[in-house]
Design a protein around this motif. Structure first.
Motif, short mmCIF file in Angstrom:
data_model
loop_
_atom_site.label_atom_id
_atom_site.label_comp_id
_atom_site.label_asym_id
_atom_site.label_seq_id
_atom_site.Cartn_x
_atom_site.Cartn_y
_atom_site.Cartn_z
N GLU A 174 0.83 -1.21 0.00
CA GLU A 174 0.00 0.00 0.00
C GLU A 174 0.86 1.27 0.00
O GLU A 174 0.48 2.28 -0.57
CB GLU A 174 -0.91 0.00 1.23
N LEU A 175 2.02 1.17 0.63
CA LEU A 175 2.90 2.34 0.78
C LEU A 175 4.07 2.32 -0.21
O LEU A 175 4.97 3.15 -0.11
CB LEU A 175 3.46 2.39 2.21
N ALA A 176 4.05 1.41 -1.17
CA ALA A 176 5.22 1.19 -2.02
C ALA A 176 5.63 2.42 -2.84
O ALA A 176 6.80 2.56 -3.19
CB ALA A 176 4.97 0.01 -2.95
N THR A 181 8.81 2.55 4.10
CA THR A 181 8.97 1.13 3.84
C THR A 181 8.47 0.32 5.03
O THR A 181 8.54 0.77 6.18
CB THR A 181 10.43 0.75 3.55
N VAL A 182 7.98 -0.89 4.74
CA VAL A 182 7.44 -1.77 5.79
C VAL A 182 7.98 -3.17 5.54
O VAL A 182 7.69 -3.78 4.51
CB VAL A 182 5.90 -1.80 5.78
N ALA A 229 15.93 -0.66 9.36
CA ALA A 229 15.37 0.60 9.88
C ALA A 229 16.15 1.83 9.43
O ALA A 229 15.77 2.95 9.76
CB ALA A 229 15.32 0.55 11.40
N SER A 230 17.21 1.63 8.68
CA SER A 230 18.07 2.76 8.28
C SER A 230 17.72 3.26 6.89
O SER A 230 16.99 2.62 6.12
CB SER A 230 19.54 2.33 8.31
N GLU A 231 18.28 4.41 6.53
CA GLU A 231 18.07 4.98 5.20
C GLU A 231 18.67 4.09 4.12
O GLU A 231 18.24 4.14 2.95
CB GLU A 231 18.69 6.38 5.13
N GLU A 232 19.67 3.29 4.47
CA GLU A 232 20.32 2.41 3.48
C GLU A 232 19.35 1.41 2.87
O GLU A 232 19.50 1.03 1.70
CB GLU A 232 21.46 1.64 4.14
N CYS A 233 18.38 0.97 3.64
CA CYS A 233 17.40 -0.02 3.17
C CYS A 233 16.27 0.73 2.47
O CYS A 233 15.19 0.94 3.04
CB CYS A 233 16.89 -0.85 4.33
N SER A 234 16.50 1.14 1.24
CA SER A 234 15.57 2.04 0.55
C SER A 234 14.81 1.40 -0.61
O SER A 234 13.85 1.98 -1.10
CB SER A 234 16.34 3.26 0.03
N PHE A 235 15.22 0.22 -1.06
CA PHE A 235 14.56 -0.41 -2.21
C PHE A 235 13.96 -1.75 -1.82
O PHE A 235 13.78 -2.64 -2.64
CB PHE A 235 15.57 -0.59 -3.36
N THR A 236 13.64 -1.90 -0.54
CA THR A 236 13.04 -3.14 -0.05
C THR A 236 11.82 -2.80 0.79
O THR A 236 11.93 -2.03 1.76
CB THR A 236 14.03 -3.94 0.80
#
Length: 250
Positions: A174-176, A181-182, A229-236
């Motif tokens: 829903e938030l993609a 991110t979730v 939980a970090s900004e690095e995880c941005s495409f998942t």
């Protein structure tokens, strides 16, 4: 060995439910050490005070996550105190008794479902609009390998954790198209105070299922959660991350 990522959470604020002990406390410690601010939500005020003694400048709110009104109030109090919430980690959970499904007490079933899945839903629901307004957010829901495999004599816990996976996938999709991110994490057994709620037979069963032949450490799970939980995880998003010592098969 814990690696240092100094400043990774600089300027970020997090809510961690069940954050006064166990995995939640380990995550809180990492986020603060890496420059962030944390408010732990826990139903035990004594444990919150004990956590504050361990982590400098930790905030805390006493709340039962199974109470939607209390969760909304906690969200407002936390936003007022921290100025914003960028990260939500839902760690609050109980195991319930270890017994067959047909013998499972209805009230115990309801309590496990109320805390483990309804509580996750209430917390996600309360903070997503705030994250959307800020155009940024990281949500990490803690499920369990039991939610994938279904542990015998733990039907309520297994069911609730399977539901956390489903909720995470739905909300993430829903938030993609947003900057929120979730994702969720599915640990195998990690030796924390939650073991006190389990029978020794069930603990032995869980250990027997782990190819590494040991329980996980809270620091190992916290390391993974901290990256998600970090900004690095941005495409998942809408994803499930295993930390299971080899137990997970899909």
């Amino acid at each position: 060995m814990t690696m240092s990522f100094a400043g990774r959470f600089s300027g970020r604020s997090a809510v961690i439910t069940g954050g006064a002990s166990g995995i939640g406390l380990a995550v809180a410690q990492r986020i603060v050490e890496e420059g962030g601010r944390v408010c732990v939500w826990d139903r035990d005020p004594t444990q919150i005070e004990q956590a504050k003694a361990v982590i400098a400048d930790l905030h805390g709110v006493t709340v039962d996550v199974a109470d939607p009104v209390a969760v909304e109030q906690a969200a407002r109090r936390t936003i007022d105190a921290l100025g914003a919430v960028d990260i939500l980690v839902t760690s609050a959970a109980i195991t319930g008794p270890n017994m067959t499904t047909w013998d499972y007490p209805v009230e115990d079933w309801r309590r496990v479902i109320d805390i483990n899945i309804n509580g996750v839903f209430f917390c996600n629901k309360a903070l997503v609009p705030h994250m959307l307004e800020r155009n940024y957010g990281r949500i990490v829901n803690i499920a369990s390998i039991a939610g994938k495999e279904g542990n015998p004599n733990a039907s309520a816990y297994s069911t609730s954790k399977a539901a956390v996976i489903g909720l995470t996938k739905s909300l993430g999709k829903e938030l993609a198209k947003t900057k929120v991110t979730v994702n969720c994490v599915t640990p195998a057994a990690v030796r924390t105070a939650i073991f006190q709620q389990m029978s020794q037979q069930h603990i032995d069963f869980m250990l027997s299922k782990i190819p590494m032949a040991r329980f996980g450490e809270v620091e190992e799970v916290a390391a993974l959660i901290s990256w998600i939980a970090s900004e690095e995880c941005s495409f998942t998003t809408a994803a499930v991350f295993d930390v299971s010592g080899g137990r997970a098969t899909y």
